[in-house]
Write an enzyme that holds these catalytic residues in place. Structure first.
Site: not given
Ligand code: UDX
Ligand code: ADP
Ligand code: UDX
Length: 482
Positions: A33, A90, A163, A225, A274, A344, A449
């Site tokens: 990184d 974005t 997560e 989702l 995401c 995030r 919730r």
């Molecule tokens: C999501 C996808 O699940 C995962 O497959 C992808 O790789 C990345 O994005 P994540 O964002 O880590 O994962 O968590 P997730 O469990 O999907 O929850 C996303 C959001 O939806 C959270 O804020 C959660 O609280 C909310 N959520 C989830 C609800 O409000 N209701 C639900 O029933 C499920």
């Molecule tokens: P994700 O949730 O997709 O894993 P993060 O923001 O947590 O995304 O992690 C992305 C990581 O990539 C950060 O730690 C950032 O410093 C690193 N990164 C971004 N650009 C480069 C690069 N050109 N070389 C090495 N690391 C990088």
């Protein structure tokens, strides 16, 4: 010994590589990184991300076949397989601002690979990217290669971990998806990557497709989702209006095997890095390909999510006699979901901004989120959260209205209302009588919730609002919310 290098030591790269290292002791895995503090964290006792089970996996492999380093060039040069797991925020300005993915970090990673490679490489897209990114990456690699006639195979291997359950998801994934070129070299690269996952993932769970299907599947999965949550959240508004109970409705719907029971919990809104980002990206791609109807269909998922967050704030304010000015409001939970310290796009940001906008004094408790993080989130502009270089210092005026407490009871002491914004298990076990006794009356509880039993809390004396449940008399008599 096969050597794998992963560029980007974030929420995806770190845990994924740790599990690959655990399951493949004969493979050397190096996560690199550009951020020195991030790498220091991965090499310390306090990992930079909180994820149940992660510490244990890292402890078993670090220093054996798992390494974390800032020496991007050296480890990329040595590796046979290079995963790219950098952030794809974005865009905040220029063409497609507010929708399109900003591929700056991806492009810079690709240029590093082209610069330092002296042998053939398999380059794996791990971070979610717009469809056809692989094509752009192929071009950058082909036109910038410094090491003579080097061949690159680009694969798309999107990560589906969520997560809070990342380690479990990586140990037994619903599926592993690998997309590659439909040429002999492409198929060989797919087979090479497949052989890594095949050490612990059953064969029928490893899906291989063409590159574009793999890239689009990740965006589509996240959009589906998120759409489920917006659908149940839309129904929650109707439940409150009609006297239906969203938990009963979701339970009934989920029994239909075509729908399924999971991911149907109504909430104050979805968050995380995401969902919104990927849908915006999907919307942008649809518009670029001349499909405005499809773009509008998916855009609506985000609109309902924004509506749900503002509906919650309106409920709080209107219930409390249309003013929260100067009133202390305790916020329990700031992370975007339980079992993570990640904030995030957490709905808590919009809710807190809304409350502070109405001059409330907000006191936040979250078991995993620091005060510094909260303050940073509250002063950041939309979309800036994933642009590390745009981080701004904390603004003193916002700091005045927001305090962070390391104890839920402390956060609620002297408050007029409690808002539950993350479904942490410990919030189910709090002593609400104790909390009630230390609050102003009438004491309000707004459960974003559905973690508490509203009837039980009403018996204590709280005025309770739970998402999608019939409101009590008090709230029914208040003016309708927008
Ligand atoms: C999501 C996808 O699940 C995962 O497959 C992808 O790789 C990345 O994005 P994540 O964002 O880590 O994962 O968590 P997730 O469990 O999907 O929850 C996303 C959001 O939806 C959270 O804020 C959660 O609280 C909310 N959520 C989830 C609800 O409000 N209701 C639900 O029933 C499920
Ligand atoms: P994700 O949730 O997709 O894993 P993060 O923001 O947590 O995304 O992690 C992305 C990581 O990539 C950060 O730690 C950032 O410093 C690193 N990164 C971004 N650009 C480069 C690069 N050109 N070389 C090495 N690391 C990088
Ligand atoms: C539907 C519900 O399934 C059923 O539970 C309810 O009681 C009545 O409405 P029905 O309309 O008989 O049943 O058939 P269904 O199998 O749901 O199909 C509805 C339409 O969707 C059909 O035109 C079908 O061709 C179409 N469809 C279904 C698709 O286009 N794709 C699919 O994947 C499934």
């Amino acid at each position: 010994m096969v050597k794998i290098c992963c560029i980007g030591a974030g929420y995806v790269g770190g845990p994924t590589m740790a599990v690959i290292a655990l399951k493949c002791p004969d493979v050397e895995v190096v996560v690199v990184d550009i951020s020195a503090p991030r790498i220091e964290g991965w090499n310390s006792e306090r990992l930079p991300i909180y994820e149940p089970g992660l510490d244990d996996v890292v402890r078993q492999c670090r220093g054996r076949n798992l390494f974390f380093s800032t020496d991007v060039e050296r480890h990329v040069a040595d590796a046979g397989i290079v995963f790219v797991s950098v952030n794809t925020p974005t865009k905040t300005r220029g063409l497609g601002a507010g929708k399109a993915a900003d591929l700056t970090y991806w492009e810079s990673a690709a240029r590093i690979i082209a610069d330092v490679s002296r042998s053939d490489k398999i380059v794996v897209e791990k971070s979610t990217v717009p469809v056809k990114t692989a094509e752009a990456i192929e071009k950058i690699l082909a036109h910038n290669s410094k090491g003579g006639n080097i061949r690159y195979q680009i694969l798309s291997n999107p990560e589906f971990l969520a997560e809070g359950t990342a380690i479990q998801d990586l140990f037994s994934p619903d599926r592993v998806l690998i997309g590659g070129r439909e040429t002999p070299e492409g198929r060989a690269a797919v087979a090479a990557l497949k052989s890594i996952y095949a050490r612990w993932v059953p064969d029928d769970r490893i899906i291989t497709t063409n590159l574009w299907s793999a890239e689009l599947s990740k965006l589509a999965a996240n959009a589906f989702l998120a759409q489920r949550i917006s659908s149940v959240n839309a129904i929650s508004a109707l439940c409150e209006a009609t006297g239906a109970d969203v938990t009963e409705v979701a339970n009934s719907i989920g029994k239909d095997s075509r729908i399924g029971p999971r991911f149907l919990s109504a909430s104050v809104g979805f968050g995380g890095s995401c969902f919104q980002k990927d849908i915006l990206n999907l919307v942008y791609i649809c518009e670029c390909y001349g499909l405005p109807e499809v773009a509008n269909y998916w855009r609506q998922v985000i609109r309902i999510n924004d509506y749900q967050k503002s509906r919650f704030v309106n409920r709080v304010v209107s219930s409390m006699f249309n003013t929260v000015a100067g009133k202390k409001v305790a916020v329990l939970g700031f992370a975007f979901k339980k079992d993570t310290g990640d904030t995030r796009e957490t709905p808590a940001i919009d809710v807190c901004k809304g409350l502070v906008g109405d001059k409330a004094v907000v006191s936040i408790y979250d078991p995993q989120v620091t005060e510094e993080q909260v303050q940073r989130d509250l002063v950041m502009n939309k979309f800036d959260w994933d642009h590390p270089r745009h981080l701004q210092p904390m603004s003193p005026s916002s700091a005045k209205h927001v305090a962070v407490s390391w104890d839920a009871y402390e956060a609620a002491r002297g408050a007029h209302a409690v808002c539950i914004l993350t479904e942490w298990d410990e919030f189910r076990r709090l002593d609400y009588q104790r909390m009630y006794d230390a609050m102003h009356k009438p004491a309000f509880l707004f459960d974003g919730r559905n973690v508490v039993d509203p009837d039980k809390l009403r018996r204590i004396g709280f005025v309770v609002y739970s998402i999608g449940k019939p409101p009590d008399h008090w709230l029914r008599d208040m003016p309708a919310v927008a």
